[in-house]
Design an enzyme around this catalytic site. Structure first.
Site, short mmCIF file in Angstrom:
data_model
loop_
_atom_site.label_atom_id
_atom_site.label_comp_id
_atom_site.label_asym_id
_atom_site.label_seq_id
_atom_site.Cartn_x
_atom_site.Cartn_y
_atom_site.Cartn_z
N PHE A 36 0.90 -1.62 -4.60
CA PHE A 36 0.96 -0.17 -4.76
C PHE A 36 0.03 0.53 -3.78
O PHE A 36 -0.76 1.39 -4.16
CB PHE A 36 0.66 0.25 -6.20
N HIS A 37 0.14 0.17 -2.49
CA HIS A 37 -0.64 0.81 -1.46
C HIS A 37 -0.03 0.51 -0.09
O HIS A 37 0.86 -0.31 0.04
CB HIS A 37 -2.11 0.35 -1.50
N ALA A 38 -0.53 1.21 0.91
CA ALA A 38 -0.23 0.96 2.32
C ALA A 38 -1.57 0.94 3.04
O ALA A 38 -2.62 1.22 2.45
CB ALA A 38 0.68 2.06 2.88
#
Length: 143
Positions: free
Chosen positions: A58-60
């Site tokens: 749930f990130h970049a």
């Protein structure tokens, strides 16, 4: 006998015990070149003992490049470049997925025996993370 089948360790060799960190989601072991690994990788870590129904990621990242490989078990990778969302099963030790900068990624449906190894091109930097999807989408729109 060592893991590799030799009767003893060669002179000047060391056995390493890596630090395991965890919480209710599972465990993570981080390996960093010239830190707890005596050669020049920048960073490696693996996810293990992920609890049923728990998702990760749930990130970049702004700059970080990564390669993820399930060395055991399987998980489903969701990849999102801000325009297209795709899903891929990592379900064999000889399959990996490249995660370039500015790609939102999530890991779902971990098997009980899943060990997800991630190799990275630089050290951990919290400032490189984009943890809010709306912010990620706004950044992508600028390009």
């Amino acid at each position: 006998m060592s893991v590799f089948g030799t009767p003893s360790l060669p002179p000047h060799s060391e056995l390493f015990q890596f630090v395991r960190k965890g919480d209710e989601r599972g465990s993570l072991v981080a390996l960093q070149g010239h830190d707890n690994v005596p050669f020049g990788i920048q960073r490696a870590y693996y996810l293990t003992d992920t609890k049923p129904g728990v998702s990760r990621g749930f990130h970049a990242h702004h700059q970080l490049k990564q390669l993820a490989v399930c060395v055991s078990g399987r998980c489903r990778m969701l990849m999102d470049d801000g325009v297209t969302r795709t899903e891929h099963w990592l379900d064999a030790a000889d399959k990996g997925i490249y995660i370039p900068p500015m790609v939102w990624h999530e890991m779902h449906d971990f098997s009980v025996d899943c060990v997800l190894l991630v190799l990275a091109d630089s050290y951990y930097d919290e400032n490189d993370y984009i943890r809010d999807y709306a912010h990620f989408k706004a950044l992508v729109q600028k390009f």
